[in-house]
Scaffold this active site. Structure first.
Site, PDB file in Angstrom:
ATOM      1  N   SER A  86       0.812  -1.221   0.000  1.00  8.94           N
ATOM      2  CA  SER A  86       0.000   0.000   0.000  1.00  8.94           C
ATOM      3  C   SER A  86       0.845   1.269   0.000  1.00  8.94           C
ATOM      4  CB  SER A  86      -0.925   0.001   1.214  1.00  8.94           C
ATOM      5  OG  SER A  86      -0.160  -0.162   2.388  1.00  8.94           O
ATOM      6  N   THR A 188      -1.513   3.813   4.380  1.00 11.36           N
ATOM      7  CA  THR A 188      -0.540   4.893   4.218  1.00 11.36           C
ATOM      8  C   THR A 188       0.409   4.891   5.397  1.00 11.36           C
ATOM      9  OG1 THR A 188      -2.161   6.242   3.105  1.00 11.36           O
ATOM     10  CG2 THR A 188      -0.381   7.417   4.227  1.00 11.36           C
ATOM     11  N   THR A 206       2.119   7.066   0.247  1.00 13.58           N
ATOM     12  CA  THR A 206       1.154   5.998  -0.027  1.00 13.58           C
ATOM     13  C   THR A 206       1.052   5.706  -1.525  1.00 13.58           C
ATOM     14  OG1 THR A 206      -1.146   5.323   0.414  1.00 13.58           O
ATOM     15  CG2 THR A 206      -0.833   7.559  -0.334  1.00 13.58           C
ATOM     16  N   ARG A 216      -6.507   9.957  -9.696  1.00 13.94           N
ATOM     17  CA  ARG A 216      -7.062  10.263  -8.370  1.00 13.94           C
ATOM     18  C   ARG A 216      -5.935  10.604  -7.382  1.00 13.94           C
ATOM     19  NH1 ARG A 216      -6.420   8.088  -2.894  1.00 13.94           N
ATOM     20  NH2 ARG A 216      -8.365   8.448  -1.795  1.00 13.94           N
ATOM     21  N   VAL A 217      -6.158  11.655  -6.622  1.00 13.99           N
ATOM     22  CA  VAL A 217      -5.201  12.021  -5.576  1.00 13.99           C
ATOM     23  C   VAL A 217      -5.934  11.991  -4.249  1.00 13.99           C
ATOM     24  CG1 VAL A 217      -3.756  13.887  -4.670  1.00 13.99           C
ATOM     25  CG2 VAL A 217      -3.784  13.421  -7.131  1.00 13.99           C
ATOM     26  N   GLY A 218      -5.303  11.388  -3.255  1.00 14.58           N
ATOM     27  CA  GLY A 218      -5.923  11.313  -1.926  1.00 14.58           C
ATOM     28  C   GLY A 218      -5.443  12.435  -1.020  1.00 14.58           C
ATOM     29  N   THR A 239      -4.560   8.554   8.031  1.00 15.89           N
ATOM     30  CA  THR A 239      -4.664   7.421   7.121  1.00 15.89           C
ATOM     31  C   THR A 239      -6.143   7.090   6.955  1.00 15.89           C
ATOM     32  OG1 THR A 239      -3.981   5.123   6.709  1.00 15.89           O
ATOM     33  CG2 THR A 239      -4.390   5.741   9.006  1.00 15.89           C
ATOM     34  N   GLY A 240      -6.445   6.293   5.948  1.00 16.80           N
ATOM     35  CA  GLY A 240      -7.839   5.940   5.700  1.00 16.80           C
ATOM     36  C   GLY A 240      -8.345   6.585   4.426  1.00 16.80           C
ATOM     37  N   HIS A 241      -9.653   6.731   4.323  1.00 11.50           N
ATOM     38  CA  HIS A 241     -10.241   7.234   3.081  1.00 11.50           C
ATOM     39  C   HIS A 241      -9.931   8.712   2.879  1.00 11.50           C
ATOM     40  CE1 HIS A 241     -12.366   3.489   3.868  1.00 11.50           C
ATOM     41  NE2 HIS A 241     -12.374   3.400   2.553  1.00 11.50           N
ATOM     42  N   GLY A 242      -9.049   8.940   1.933  1.00  8.28           N
ATOM     43  CA  GLY A 242      -8.515  10.283   1.727  1.00  8.28           C
ATOM     44  C   GLY A 242      -9.577  11.319   1.438  1.00  8.28           C
TER      45      GLY A 242
END
Ligand code: ASP
Length: 332
Positions: A86, A188, A206, A216-218, A239-242
């Site tokens: 990841s 991440t 990440t 796509r950029v987080g 961390t997690g859903h950007g």
């Protein structure tokens, strides 16, 4: 029992305090107390791969190195490890089979550097640092970031490892984009550190959400979302859903909450509460969302909070390196 020597020391301290104003004396006392309880240096990083990353950062910190060098050295460990799927080399690709990497770095003087959607470079964090140190800009993306990296002597490499390619081909059969919460217990790596001089820095890197749309950029390369450092207050990383972290400008929020007097734990919790509230307002299912924050303040106190169970983080200080389970919101 007070010895004569202690008495002389105490009196000398007291007379010194008398010579200065009351508020100066208070800060003198505070300073003495802080030194006594000093926890410097200290480094924190997300997920269980943070343990190994912390070891590398600790090598720098325990040799009087600075926090910036420490966080770069630390996050390079998972970046370079093809079994960590990841981050960096070995990271899962986007839906077109392309490994695109996001990273950012921030130091105690608010110098910042970032790269997004960078392909073919194993250590995006070092490219982010080069953006910070060698360009008039703070963020480079896509082909521009790659061209810059190559101009700086970074090597172009294939980052898609066999296992990631196999999984992606399997995924193509359904092509259903549904990010898995806490995937393999590491996503991440975000790392924040305070060095022996008391200065703070952070790094975040990440490969982003697996099978994301190309381009796509987080949150991870976005200063204020995936990472923020304020040398007067503290630092935070996420961390997690950007998309959810960006929605609340997460790490900047956490640092501002600490500025208002909240502990690192409280600050992370209030930020997560905001994610929870916005998710409900938007009529989305919280069970599909994970967001975790970790934070460190200037006194060396640290904390975390996340949406749902399973997020942990690693802390290394003078007492050793350990993994801590973050407290979480969703109890069902
Ligand atoms: N925050 C990262 C992103 O949205 C992924 C993660 O931490 O799981 O790209």
């Amino acid at each position: 029992m007070t010895t004569r020597r202690d008495f002389i020391k105490t009196s000398a301290f007291a007379s010194a305090a008398l010579l200065v104003s009351n508020s100066d004396a208070n800060s003198l006392v505070k300073e003495v107390m802080l030194k006594k309880d000093s926890v410097k240096p200290i480094v924190l990083s997300t997920w269980n791969f943070g343990l190994k990353a912390n070891e590398a950062a600790w090598q720098v910190l325990s040799n009087n190195g600075n926090a910036l060098d420490a966080v770069e050295a630390g996050v390079k460990i998972p970046e370079g490890d093809p079994t960590e799927r990841s981050v960096g080399y070995g990271g899962r690709p986007d839906r077109d089979g392309r490994v695109t990497l996001d990273a950012c770095i921030m130091d105690e003087n608010a110098n910042i550097g970032s790269v997004a959607c960078l392909e073919f470079i194993k250590h995006p964090i070092s490219v982010a640092r080069a953006v910070m140190e060698k360009t008039p800009h703070v963020m480079l993306v896509g082909d521009g970031a790659l061209q810059f990296a190559l101009s700086q002597g970074f090597m172009k490499e294939n980052l898609l490892v066999e296992d990631s390619e196999k999984e992606w081909k399997e995924w193509l059969k359904t092509s259903n984009y549904k990010p898995i919460v806490n995937i393999e217990n590491h996503d991440t790596i975000g790392m924040i550190a305070m060095d022996a001089a008391g200065n703070l820095s952070g790094a975040c890197t990440t490969s982003g959400m697996a099978y994301k749309m190309h381009g796509r950029v987080g949150d991870s390369p976005i200063i204020g979302a995936g990472l923020y450092v304020d040398n007067e207050i503290g630092a935070a990383t996420a961390t997690g859903h950007g998309e959810e972290v960006i929605r609340i400008a997460g790490c900047h929020l956490v640092v501002e909450l600490m500025r208002q007097g909240n502990s690192p734990d409280q600050a992370c919790r209030i930020a997560v509460d905001r994610v929870v509230k916005l998710t409900a307002n938007r009529k989305k299912n919280l069970k599909d969302i994970q967001v975790g924050f970790i934070a460190l303040n200037k006194n060396g106190e640290y904390g975390s909070y996340c949406v749902q169970s399973g997020f942990n983080y690693a802390v290394h200080d003078n007492t050793g390196n350990r993994l801590i389970n973050a407290e979480f919101h969703l109890k069902v």
